[in-house]
Motif scaffolding. Structure first.
Motif, PDB file in Angstrom:
ATOM      1  N   ALA A 203       0.838  -1.204   0.000  1.00 27.94           N
ATOM      2  CA  ALA A 203       0.000   0.000   0.000  1.00 27.94           C
ATOM      3  C   ALA A 203       0.872   1.253   0.000  1.00 27.94           C
ATOM      4  CB  ALA A 203      -0.922  -0.004   1.219  1.00 27.94           C
ATOM      5  N   CYS A 204       1.923   1.219   0.819  1.00 27.45           N
ATOM      6  CA  CYS A 204       2.826   2.362   0.931  1.00 27.45           C
ATOM      7  C   CYS A 204       3.557   2.583  -0.393  1.00 27.45           C
ATOM      8  CB  CYS A 204       3.813   2.096   2.064  1.00 27.45           C
ATOM      9  SG  CYS A 204       4.569   3.551   2.715  1.00 27.45           S
ATOM     10  N   LEU A 205       3.971   1.470  -1.001  1.00 27.85           N
ATOM     11  CA  LEU A 205       4.694   1.556  -2.270  1.00 27.85           C
ATOM     12  C   LEU A 205       3.810   2.162  -3.359  1.00 27.85           C
ATOM     13  CD1 LEU A 205       7.435   0.771  -3.563  1.00 27.85           C
ATOM     14  CD2 LEU A 205       6.368  -1.368  -4.277  1.00 27.85           C
ATOM     15  N   VAL A 206       2.577   1.663  -3.428  1.00 25.78           N
ATOM     16  CA  VAL A 206       1.648   2.172  -4.446  1.00 25.78           C
ATOM     17  C   VAL A 206       1.354   3.655  -4.212  1.00 25.78           C
ATOM     18  CG1 VAL A 206      -0.723   2.001  -5.305  1.00 25.78           C
ATOM     19  CG2 VAL A 206       0.612  -0.082  -4.918  1.00 25.78           C
ATOM     20  N   ALA A 207       1.118   4.017  -2.941  1.00 29.79           N
ATOM     21  CA  ALA A 207       0.835   5.410  -2.608  1.00 29.79           C
ATOM     22  C   ALA A 207       2.015   6.304  -2.975  1.00 29.79           C
ATOM     23  CB  ALA A 207       0.511   5.542  -1.122  1.00 29.79           C
ATOM     24  N   ALA A 208       3.242   5.808  -2.698  1.00 29.87           N
ATOM     25  CA  ALA A 208       4.438   6.603  -2.991  1.00 29.87           C
ATOM     26  C   ALA A 208       4.588   6.807  -4.494  1.00 29.87           C
ATOM     27  CB  ALA A 208       5.679   5.924  -2.408  1.00 29.87           C
ATOM     28  N   LEU A 209       4.364   5.738  -5.264  1.00 29.64           N
ATOM     29  CA  LEU A 209       4.468   5.872  -6.717  1.00 29.64           C
ATOM     30  C   LEU A 209       3.394   6.837  -7.228  1.00 29.64           C
ATOM     31  CD1 LEU A 209       5.283   2.195  -7.792  1.00 29.64           C
ATOM     32  CD2 LEU A 209       6.830   4.164  -7.643  1.00 29.64           C
ATOM     33  N   GLY A 210       2.198   6.753  -6.618  1.00 30.99           N
ATOM     34  CA  GLY A 210       1.129   7.681  -6.983  1.00 30.99           C
ATOM     35  C   GLY A 210       1.530   9.122  -6.704  1.00 30.99           C
ATOM     36  N   ALA A 211       2.118   9.357  -5.522  1.00 29.44           N
ATOM     37  CA  ALA A 211       2.543  10.708  -5.163  1.00 29.44           C
ATOM     38  C   ALA A 211       3.659  11.187  -6.095  1.00 29.44           C
ATOM     39  CB  ALA A 211       3.019  10.743  -3.712  1.00 29.44           C
ATOM     40  N   ALA A 212       4.531  10.240  -6.521  1.00 36.66           N
ATOM     41  CA  ALA A 212       5.616  10.611  -7.444  1.00 36.66           C
ATOM     42  C   ALA A 212       5.019  11.067  -8.783  1.00 36.66           C
ATOM     43  CB  ALA A 212       6.567   9.435  -7.649  1.00 36.66           C
TER      44      ALA A 212
ATOM     45  N   LEU B  83       5.099  13.072  -0.727  1.00 31.97           N
ATOM     46  CA  LEU B  83       6.013  12.056  -1.269  1.00 31.97           C
ATOM     47  C   LEU B  83       7.155  11.783  -0.284  1.00 31.97           C
ATOM     48  CD1 LEU B  83       6.844  10.239  -3.632  1.00 31.97           C
ATOM     49  CD2 LEU B  83       7.994  12.187  -4.652  1.00 31.97           C
ATOM     50  N   THR B  84       7.656  12.864   0.359  1.00 37.32           N
ATOM     51  CA  THR B  84       8.722  12.701   1.353  1.00 37.32           C
ATOM     52  C   THR B  84       8.271  11.791   2.491  1.00 37.32           C
ATOM     53  OG1 THR B  84       9.347  14.977   0.858  1.00 37.32           O
ATOM     54  CG2 THR B  84      10.372  13.963   2.781  1.00 37.32           C
ATOM     55  N   LEU B  85       7.065  12.069   3.009  1.00 35.88           N
ATOM     56  CA  LEU B  85       6.556  11.269   4.134  1.00 35.88           C
ATOM     57  C   LEU B  85       6.408   9.809   3.738  1.00 35.88           C
ATOM     58  CD1 LEU B  85       3.865  13.701   5.627  1.00 35.88           C
ATOM     59  CD2 LEU B  85       6.173  13.211   6.471  1.00 35.88           C
ATOM     60  N   LEU B  86       5.857   9.563   2.537  1.00 31.23           N
ATOM     61  CA  LEU B  86       5.686   8.185   2.083  1.00 31.23           C
ATOM     62  C   LEU B  86       7.048   7.511   1.886  1.00 31.23           C
ATOM     63  CD1 LEU B  86       2.729   8.789  -0.373  1.00 31.23           C
ATOM     64  CD2 LEU B  86       2.669   7.358   1.661  1.00 31.23           C
ATOM     65  N   GLY B  87       8.024   8.275   1.386  1.00 34.67           N
ATOM     66  CA  GLY B  87       9.374   7.742   1.220  1.00 34.67           C
ATOM     67  C   GLY B  87       9.980   7.346   2.559  1.00 34.67           C
ATOM     68  N   LEU B  88       9.787   8.207   3.579  1.00 36.29           N
ATOM     69  CA  LEU B  88      10.304   7.897   4.912  1.00 36.29           C
ATOM     70  C   LEU B  88       9.681   6.603   5.431  1.00 36.29           C
ATOM     71  CD1 LEU B  88      10.244  11.471   6.523  1.00 36.29           C
ATOM     72  CD2 LEU B  88      12.249  10.204   5.749  1.00 36.29           C
ATOM     73  N   ALA B  89       8.342   6.481   5.268  1.00 34.68           N
ATOM     74  CA  ALA B  89       7.652   5.270   5.732  1.00 34.68           C
ATOM     75  C   ALA B  89       8.172   4.044   4.991  1.00 34.68           C
ATOM     76  CB  ALA B  89       6.151   5.428   5.524  1.00 34.68           C
ATOM     77  N   LEU B  90       8.369   4.171   3.682  1.00 35.89           N
ATOM     78  CA  LEU B  90       8.875   3.052   2.889  1.00 35.89           C
ATOM     79  C   LEU B  90      10.261   2.627   3.352  1.00 35.89           C
ATOM     80  CD1 LEU B  90       8.192   3.421  -0.944  1.00 35.89           C
ATOM     81  CD2 LEU B  90       7.689   1.485   0.538  1.00 35.89           C
ATOM     82  N   GLY B  91      11.103   3.624   3.653  1.00 33.64           N
ATOM     83  CA  GLY B  91      12.456   3.325   4.118  1.00 33.64           C
ATOM     84  C   GLY B  91      12.429   2.496   5.388  1.00 33.64           C
TER      85      GLY B  91
END
Lengths: 106, 276
Positions: B164-173, B188-196
């Motif tokens: 879910a996080c990956l899809v959301a991050a790609l969407g934000a990108a 996008l930054t927040l989603l990237g941090l969560a993904l990390g």
């Protein structure tokens, strides 16, 4: 120089150079090599300096200066810690090779 | 922004220094010299940028460099030998963080000027990968420092959260590219941090060095993308070198430890734990 194709060529050639230069690394040097490569990407400091030097508003300047601090930590600390690692390696090797008959040589 | 020829030449010299540094570092005899060549190149690069184009705020910038250098050098000199891997992780993290911040700032500057799509793609890439690298490195630091458990951490629904996080991050990108604004960039930054964080949590302690190396390659690639946006050849070449060499090094390290990269990253998800 702004043609994306030119940049793509630089990118692809740099990929091959990056792979080629380290392809024969000995496994004892994995960690120092990682540390050294880590220091090299600290050169993002150049980008941080440009961002700070061209900032027109205070929030942008503050953010860019934070980036300058972070990038400097990466760059300076990276090279220093790599050098320390390698000095330890050299020290260890010296101890090992210091036999009774080869006291003077390294 | 037209770069003077002498600056381009200087950047070329620095890029060669970095290539020689990597080359030197891969052989025991030349490793130390290689590292020093790299450091010399970095100093030259920083000097060049101050004379390449007129910059404002020179004094605060010099002060910020002094502060960062002092922190880095003191940290590197004080750390015990056993603490070096986590220090490298930390250095890698702040580098990725710096790249993400610069990309966010640049997004704010670009947003009003109908920038080319490639610039926005590179900017979105840097924000995402830079923040993944930052957050991931912090978690690896905490693991190696044993400030948190070194065992693989997963929870019920972890794979779903990750996807879910990956899809959301790609969407934000994609959002950053279509509707360039700092707000979308911030998301996008927040989603990237969560993904990390999610990327590193399931990795066991013994596998962490492999992940540090991977995140190191990530930071390199985000630096390369910044180079494209800034039309700065040095950042592009240096970042790409680290991205490529770091990726190969990650594979070599995993192989030397008898691990596959895939099982290192995702082994915990399939029930079999990664080395704890």
């Amino acid at each position: 120089m702004s043609d994306p194709m030119v940049w793509l060529i630089f990118f692809v050639l740099a990929v091959f150079v990056g792979i080629e230069v380290i392809s024969k690394v000995s496994s004892t040097l994995h960690t120092p090599l990682m540390s050294g490569a880590n220091a090299i990407h600290g050169v993002i400091l150049v980008g941080a300096i440009i961002a700070a030097g061209t900032a027109t508003t205070t929030p942008v300047l503050v953010l860019a200066l934070i980036a300058v601090v972070l990038a400097s930590i990466n760059l300076a600390g990276g090279f220093v810690v790599t050098d320390r690692m390698l000095r330890m390696f050299a020290g260890r090797k010296e101890l090992r090779s210091r036999g009774p008959s080869t006291g003077s040589g390294r | 922004m037209i770069t003077p020829t002498w600056v381009q030449f200087g950047y070329l010299v620095v890029a060669v220094c970095f290539i020689l540094a990597l080359k030197g570092l891969s052989s025991p005899k030349t490793a130390r010299r290689g590292n020093l060549i790299g450091a010399a190149g970095a100093v030259v690069a920083v000097v060049i940028v101050f004379f390449a184009a007129p910059l404002d705020h020179v004094l605060p910038i010099l002060l910020a460099i002094a502060v960062g250098t002092a922190i880095g050098v003191i940290g590197a000199n004080r750390v015990k030998m056993t603490g070096m891997p986590q220090l490298v992780a930390l250095f890698n993290g702040v580098g990725g963080g710096a790249a993400a911040i610069i990309a966010l700032v640049e997004l704010g500057a670009l947003a009003d000027h109908h920038p080319p799509a490639f610039d926005l793609i590179a900017t979105a890439f840097t924000i995402l990968v830079g923040s993944i690298s930052f957050a991931g490195s912090i978690v690896t630091f905490l693991k190696l420092q044993e400030w948190m458990t070194t065992r693989p951490v997963t929870f019920l629904g972890y794979p779903i959260a990750y996807v879910a996080c990956l899809v959301a991050a790609l969407g934000a990108a994609v959002g950053v590219v279509l509707v360039p604004s700092v707000a979308v960039g911030g998301l996008l930054t927040l989603l990237g941090l969560a993904l990390g964080v999610l990327l590193v949590l399931p990795v066991g302690g013994a596998d962490v060095p492999i992940v540090i190396s991977l995140l190191n390659a990530f930071t390199g690639l985000s630096v390369a993308a910044t180079g494209y946006v800034f039309e700065n050849l040095l950042l592009l070449v240096a970042g790409t070198l680290v991205g490529a060499a770091g990726t190969l090094l990650t594979i070599l390290m995993a192989r030397a430890m008898g691990r596959s990269l895939f099982s290192t990253l995702f082994g915990a998800l399939r029930g079999g734990s990664t080395l704890g």
